[in-house]
Enzyme design. Structure first.
Site, PDB file in Angstrom:
ATOM      1  N   ARG A  60       0.834  -1.208   0.000  1.00  0.00           N
ATOM      2  CA  ARG A  60       0.000   0.000   0.000  1.00  0.00           C
ATOM      3  C   ARG A  60       0.871   1.260   0.000  1.00  0.00           C
ATOM      4  O   ARG A  60       0.574   2.244  -0.682  1.00  0.00           O
ATOM      5  CB  ARG A  60      -0.923  -0.026   1.220  1.00  0.00           C
ATOM      6  CG  ARG A  60      -1.915   1.125   1.281  1.00  0.00           C
ATOM      7  CD  ARG A  60      -3.001   0.851   2.308  1.00  0.00           C
ATOM      8  NE  ARG A  60      -3.872   2.001   2.456  1.00  0.00           N
ATOM      9  CZ  ARG A  60      -3.977   2.732   3.568  1.00  0.00           C
ATOM     10  NH1 ARG A  60      -3.266   2.416   4.641  1.00  0.00           N
ATOM     11  NH2 ARG A  60      -4.792   3.755   3.633  1.00  0.00           N
ATOM     12  N   HIS A  64       0.734   4.188  -2.792  1.00  0.00           N
ATOM     13  CA  HIS A  64       0.451   5.569  -2.420  1.00  0.00           C
ATOM     14  C   HIS A  64       1.608   6.497  -2.780  1.00  0.00           C
ATOM     15  O   HIS A  64       1.401   7.684  -3.060  1.00  0.00           O
ATOM     16  CB  HIS A  64       0.124   5.679  -0.925  1.00  0.00           C
ATOM     17  CG  HIS A  64      -1.255   5.215  -0.592  1.00  0.00           C
ATOM     18  ND1 HIS A  64      -2.022   5.768   0.423  1.00  0.00           N
ATOM     19  CD2 HIS A  64      -2.034   4.244  -1.145  1.00  0.00           C
ATOM     20  CE1 HIS A  64      -3.204   5.161   0.464  1.00  0.00           C
ATOM     21  NE2 HIS A  64      -3.224   4.230  -0.468  1.00  0.00           N
ATOM     22  N   ASP A  65       2.828   5.971  -2.779  1.00  0.00           N
ATOM     23  CA  ASP A  65       3.975   6.758  -3.208  1.00  0.00           C
ATOM     24  C   ASP A  65       3.886   7.050  -4.704  1.00  0.00           C
ATOM     25  O   ASP A  65       4.021   8.195  -5.139  1.00  0.00           O
ATOM     26  CB  ASP A  65       5.277   6.004  -2.899  1.00  0.00           C
ATOM     27  CG  ASP A  65       6.522   6.819  -3.232  1.00  0.00           C
ATOM     28  OD1 ASP A  65       6.516   8.034  -2.976  1.00  0.00           O
ATOM     29  OD2 ASP A  65       7.497   6.232  -3.735  1.00  0.00           O
ATOM     30  N   ASN A  92      -3.333   8.644   4.281  1.00  0.00           N
ATOM     31  CA  ASN A  92      -2.102   7.951   4.666  1.00  0.00           C
ATOM     32  C   ASN A  92      -1.890   7.800   6.171  1.00  0.00           C
ATOM     33  O   ASN A  92      -0.889   7.224   6.606  1.00  0.00           O
ATOM     34  CB  ASN A  92      -0.887   8.685   4.070  1.00  0.00           C
ATOM     35  CG  ASN A  92      -0.778   8.494   2.572  1.00  0.00           C
ATOM     36  OD1 ASN A  92      -1.370   7.579   2.008  1.00  0.00           O
ATOM     37  ND2 ASN A  92      -0.026   9.361   1.919  1.00  0.00           N
ATOM     38  N   HIS A 189      -5.522  -6.032  -2.824  1.00  0.00           N
ATOM     39  CA  HIS A 189      -6.411  -6.105  -1.662  1.00  0.00           C
ATOM     40  C   HIS A 189      -6.540  -7.526  -1.125  1.00  0.00           C
ATOM     41  O   HIS A 189      -7.213  -7.751  -0.120  1.00  0.00           O
ATOM     42  CB  HIS A 189      -7.800  -5.554  -2.004  1.00  0.00           C
ATOM     43  CG  HIS A 189      -7.836  -4.072  -2.190  1.00  0.00           C
ATOM     44  ND1 HIS A 189      -8.910  -3.400  -2.723  1.00  0.00           N
ATOM     45  CD2 HIS A 189      -6.906  -3.118  -1.927  1.00  0.00           C
ATOM     46  CE1 HIS A 189      -8.652  -2.103  -2.767  1.00  0.00           C
ATOM     47  NE2 HIS A 189      -7.437  -1.908  -2.292  1.00  0.00           N
ATOM     48  N   ASP A 242      -9.933  -9.973   2.477  1.00  0.00           N
ATOM     49  CA  ASP A 242     -10.448 -11.277   2.067  1.00  0.00           C
ATOM     50  C   ASP A 242     -10.092 -12.275   3.177  1.00  0.00           C
ATOM     51  O   ASP A 242      -9.324 -11.937   4.086  1.00  0.00           O
ATOM     52  CB  ASP A 242      -9.963 -11.690   0.656  1.00  0.00           C
ATOM     53  CG  ASP A 242      -8.547 -12.264   0.591  1.00  0.00           C
ATOM     54  OD1 ASP A 242      -7.988 -12.638   1.633  1.00  0.00           O
ATOM     55  OD2 ASP A 242      -8.004 -12.357  -0.521  1.00  0.00           O
TER      56      ASP A 242
END
Length: 318
Positions: A60, A64-65, A92, A189, A242
């Protein structure tokens, strides 16, 4: 006129992405820091022994970077008295495991000082997080430089868990990523956990007619409502994304087709024929998913924002 400006902006971004990707290479550190990959993998492996949430956190963090100013390690920078950095932007706040990158950097500085960028360390750590969780291993192109700019306000560019398919498509296409890339990268995810606040909109007061999102499996929604009541006060409450949250597999897609997805943005993948077909393909074949995921990860991790330095400390500009 505005549409023309947007189109030109997108064209310039895509051209920049293409040029930055060609600047990366697989053998970038072969002579200057030959033990790079071993050192990073060792740091990730050690952290995973103590905390099984580390792989999801690193994957993640890298995502996000890359989606803000390109893959330049700007997400790693600390805020200062005069600037609130990306890591303290609202999307973040829940990022963690920055210490893994710090530990890898310390080991590399002892071996080959001032050579390896923090952005490259993060890209390698994300790959190792996947591989050490039972997912595919791939060669990561290297040669990124570290950026000096990190602003919390820029995190508004990140795709939100509440996005619909049109918003997701726009966010990804602006970065030269396709609808298949969107579906493949959403498969990340398969690792991780979501806090109640990120999916509360689906299980309480969904719309004027429904309390719960009608596309959600009723028994699954009931389980989530127990964990996340309407006025939830437990900050750590939430759900894994999940049932096999520490294993990199294609269960995420199978759950999606059963109406057991967590985010609006997950469910959105079923609302367009093209993305729905890809979800079905990945649900049927882990091999197809892994092949597409690797291709999309290499593509995403080649996004560059024009970093200019090699940081000695990943949290502070030189």
């Amino acid at each position: 006129m505005q549409a023309l400006v947007v189109a030109l902006g997108s064209a310039l971004l895509l051209a920049f992405v293409a040029s930055s990707a060609s600047a990366l290479s697989l053998d970038y550190y072969d002579k200057t820091c030959p033990k790079l990959e071993y050192k990073v993998r060792r740091a990730v492996k050690k952290a995973m022994k103590n905390d099984n949430t580390v792989p999801a956190a690193l994957l993640r963090m890298h995502f996000h970077d890359c989606f803000v100013r390109g893959c330049d390690g700007s997400v790693l920078l600390n805020s200062t008295a005069k600037n609130t950095a990306e890591k303290d932007g609202p999307p973040n706040i829940s990022l963690h495991a920055f210490y893994v990158i710090d530990h890898a950097k310390e080991a590399l500085e002892a071996q080959c000082p001032g050579v390896v960028s923090c952005a490259d360390i993060l890209a390698l750590a994300a790959r190792d997080a996947v591989a050490l969780s039972g997912g595919p291993h791939w060669d990561v192109p290297k040669g990124r430089k570290d950026g000096r700019i990190s602003k919390a306000i820029d995190t508004r560019q990140l795709p939100a868990p509440t996005f619909n398919i049109s918003q997701l498509q726009q966010s990804f296409s602006q970065r030269g990523l396709t609808m298949e890339d969107l579906v493949a990268l959403s498969g990340g995810h398969t690792l991780g956990f979501a806090h109640c606040s990120s999916f509360q909109n689906r299980i309480h007061n969904f719309d004027a007619v429904h309390d719960v999102d009608p596309s959600m499996n009723p028994s699954f929604a009931a389980q989530l409502r127990k964990v996340c009541p309407a006025h939830n006060k437990v900050r750590s409450a939430g759900s894994t994304l999940d049932p096999t949250a520490t294993k990199f597999d294609n269960v995420y897609y199978k759950m999606l087709l059963q109406g057991k997805s967590i985010f609006t943005s997950d469910q959105a993948l079923l609302t367009a024929p093209k993305t729905r077909a890809v979800v079905s393909k990945f649900a049927e074949s882990q091999g197809e998913f892994e092949k597409a995921f690797v291709k999309s990860m290499i593509k995403m991790s080649s996004l560059s924002g024009g970093g200019q330095e090699i940081r000695l400390n990943c949290r502070v500009v030189r």
